[in-house]
Design an enzyme around this catalytic site. Structure first.
Site, PDB file in Angstrom:
ATOM      1  CG  HIS A  74      -2.020  -0.920   0.800  1.00  0.00           C
ATOM      2  ND1 HIS A  74      -2.583  -2.099   2.365  1.00  0.00           N
ATOM      3  CD2 HIS A  74      -2.844  -1.836   0.353  1.00  0.00           C
ATOM      4  CE1 HIS A  74      -3.473  -2.772   1.850  1.00  0.00           C
ATOM      5  NE2 HIS A  74      -3.469  -2.355   0.434  1.00  0.00           N
ATOM      6  CG  ASP A  76      -2.770  -8.178  -3.595  1.00  0.00           C
ATOM      7  OD1 ASP A  76      -1.824  -8.837  -3.463  1.00  0.00           O
ATOM      8  OD2 ASP A  76      -3.696  -7.366  -2.529  1.00  0.00           O
ATOM      9  CG  ASP A  99     -10.344 -14.497 -13.710  1.00  0.00           C
ATOM     10  OD1 ASP A  99      -9.505 -14.432 -12.872  1.00  0.00           O
ATOM     11  OD2 ASP A  99     -10.065 -13.771 -15.305  1.00  0.00           O
ATOM     12  N   GLY A 100     -10.176 -11.076 -12.494  1.00  0.00           N
ATOM     13  CA  GLY A 100      -9.618  -9.843 -12.319  1.00  0.00           C
ATOM     14  C   GLY A 100      -8.948  -9.936 -13.389  1.00  0.00           C
TER      15      GLY A 100
HETATM   16  C1  LIG Z   1      -4.815 -10.262  -1.151  1.00  0.00           C
HETATM   17  S1  LIG Z   1      -7.007 -10.463  -1.351  1.00  0.00           S
HETATM   18  C2  LIG Z   1      -6.868  -8.729  -2.246  1.00  0.00           C
HETATM   19  C3  LIG Z   1      -6.675  -7.674  -1.044  1.00  0.00           C
HETATM   20  C4  LIG Z   1      -6.437  -6.053  -1.780  1.00  0.00           C
HETATM   21  N1  LIG Z   1      -5.603  -6.405  -2.983  1.00  0.00           N
HETATM   22  C5  LIG Z   1      -5.978  -4.994  -0.871  1.00  0.00           C
HETATM   23  O1  LIG Z   1      -4.826  -5.294  -0.604  1.00  0.00           O
HETATM   24  O2  LIG Z   1      -6.589  -4.909  -0.050  1.00  0.00           O
HETATM   25  C6  LIG Z   1      -6.985 -11.326  -2.837  1.00  0.00           C
HETATM   26  C7  LIG Z   1      -8.183 -11.215  -3.234  1.00  0.00           C
HETATM   27  O3  LIG Z   1      -8.104 -11.988  -4.365  1.00  0.00           O
HETATM   28  C8  LIG Z   1      -9.760 -12.377  -4.389  1.00  0.00           C
HETATM   29  N2  LIG Z   1      -9.667 -13.192  -5.594  1.00  0.00           N
HETATM   30  C9  LIG Z   1      -8.795 -14.696  -6.195  1.00  0.00           C
HETATM   31  N3  LIG Z   1      -9.058 -14.825  -7.627  1.00  0.00           N
HETATM   32  C10 LIG Z   1      -9.144 -14.052  -8.093  1.00  0.00           C
HETATM   33  C11 LIG Z   1      -9.506 -13.401  -9.449  1.00  0.00           C
HETATM   34  N4  LIG Z   1      -9.422 -14.428 -10.107  1.00  0.00           N
HETATM   35  N5  LIG Z   1     -10.375 -12.748  -9.810  1.00  0.00           N
HETATM   36  C12 LIG Z   1     -10.921 -11.580  -8.723  1.00  0.00           C
HETATM   37  N6  LIG Z   1     -10.520 -12.043  -7.351  1.00  0.00           N
HETATM   38  C13 LIG Z   1      -9.963 -12.877  -7.048  1.00  0.00           C
HETATM   39  C14 LIG Z   1      -9.714 -13.264  -3.857  1.00  0.00           C
HETATM   40  O4  LIG Z   1     -10.768 -13.151  -2.902  1.00  0.00           O
HETATM   41  C15 LIG Z   1      -9.023 -12.179  -2.744  1.00  0.00           C
HETATM   42  O5  LIG Z   1     -10.247 -11.621  -1.932  1.00  0.00           O
END
Ligand SMILES: C[S@@+](CC[C@H](N)C(=O)[O-])C[C@H]1O[C@@H](n2cnc3c(N)ncnc32)[C@H](O)[C@@H]1O
Length: 281
Positions: free
Chosen positions: A19, A165, A144-145
């Site tokens: 962050h 992330d 999906d991200g």
């Molecule tokens: C490390 S956390 C994110 C933390 C956030 N970026 C932060 O810094 O506050 C990862 C997140 O990715 C989500 N996730 C896992 N695979 C994903 C995908 N293919 N697309 C979108 N989200 C996904 C998980 O459910 C989880 O909430």
């Protein structure tokens, strides 16, 4: 099935590094008036309660943001990030921690846009709830991200920053980030991309970096903070950010701030810090 919940880890040393870098990139992008897109491919819940059962169970934030919070000589580079945390807490007690979407929400301007994706059935509604009153700027999707790095790029304004992330709970994430960034870069070569990574097995990170080098993408900076020496037995020993097309000041800013962060986060002095080019410009 997604089992990872960021609420167990919010505010740990890896979040502090991630962050810090995220906020510095956003602040640099704000130096030009032209709007930009902030894309958060793995957004999480948006904000976290540090007194929750999840956060208390691991206590990770106690060796993360809690150690920064109590310092009296916080460097200027950390001000944008720390001010967001101050904004959601009382002066005296640290109870809430902002996730990357919340930090972006607070730092971005009226003219900028956010695209946030989260797949988890519990975290997605929380994230959507955070942005109900911000629909002009923010698009929150249960999608999906990695896919967004194809479908949302390039941004209309040709200015943008993608934070990637993933939880790395599946080994395939190590390859998926490289593929995703490669696809994004083909469409939007001038964008800034920041990939967060954990060091659990150093070999996995070396492999990921060498795959990234094979894409031919240039201008890649690596930033890392280790709390312990590498080990194959003791969980996450370090974390880092790999930044493609970093703002020109980022290297210098991180060189200035990382020793302070390391000292505050790891008073016992183990581990290391690193700011280095994986591929120069
Ligand atoms: C490390 S956390 C994110 C933390 C956030 N970026 C932060 O810094 O506050 C990862 C997140 O990715 C989500 N996730 C896992 N695979 C994903 C995908 N293919 N697309 C979108 N989200 C996904 C998980 O459910 C989880 O909430």
């Amino acid at each position: 099935m997604l089992s990872y919940r960021h609420s167990f880890h919010a505010g740990n040393h890896a979040d502090v590094l991630k962050h810090t870098v995220q906020s510095l990139i956003i602040e640099s992008l704000k130096e030009k008036e032209k709007p930009f897109l902030y894309l958060d491919t793995h957004a999480g819940a948006g904000r976290y309660q540090l007194t929750s059962e999840h956060a208390e169970k691991t206590g990770e934030y106690l060796e993360g943001i809690a150690r920064i919070w109590e310092q009296s000589d916080i460097p200027a580079e950390l001000a944008p990030y720390i001010n967001v945390i101050k904004g959601i807490n009382d002066k005296s007690k640290l109870r809430f921690y902002p996730g990357s979407p919340f930090i972006a929400k607070q730092l971005l301007r009226e003219q900028d846009k956010l695209v946030l994706t989260e797949l988890h059935s519990s975290d997605y509604p929380l994230l959507r709830g955070e942005f109900l009153r911000d629909k002009q700027r923010a698009l929150v999707l249960r999608e999906d991200g990695y896919q967004q790095l194809k479908s949302k790029l390039p941004p209309a304004t040709r200015r943008g920053f993608a934070l990637i992330d993933p939880p790395y709970e599946m080994k395939s994430d190590y390859e998926a980030v490289v593929r995703g960034v490669h696809e994004g870069h083909k469409r939007f070569a001038t964008g800034t991309y920041a990939i967060w990574y954990p060091v659990v097995l150093r070999q996995q990170i070396k492999r990921m970096i060498s795959q990234l080098q094979s894409t031919g993408i240039r201008n890649i900076l690596q930033i890392e903070l280790a709390v312990r020496p590498d080990s194959d037995q003791r969980g996450m020993t370090a974390s880092g950010m790999i930044v493609i097309n970093p703002p020109w000041k980022l290297e210098q800013q991180m060189n200035a701030v990382l020793p302070w962060l390391h000292k505050a986060l790891v008073p016992e002095g183990t581990g290391h810090t690193l700011v280095d080019w994986i591929v120069p410009e």
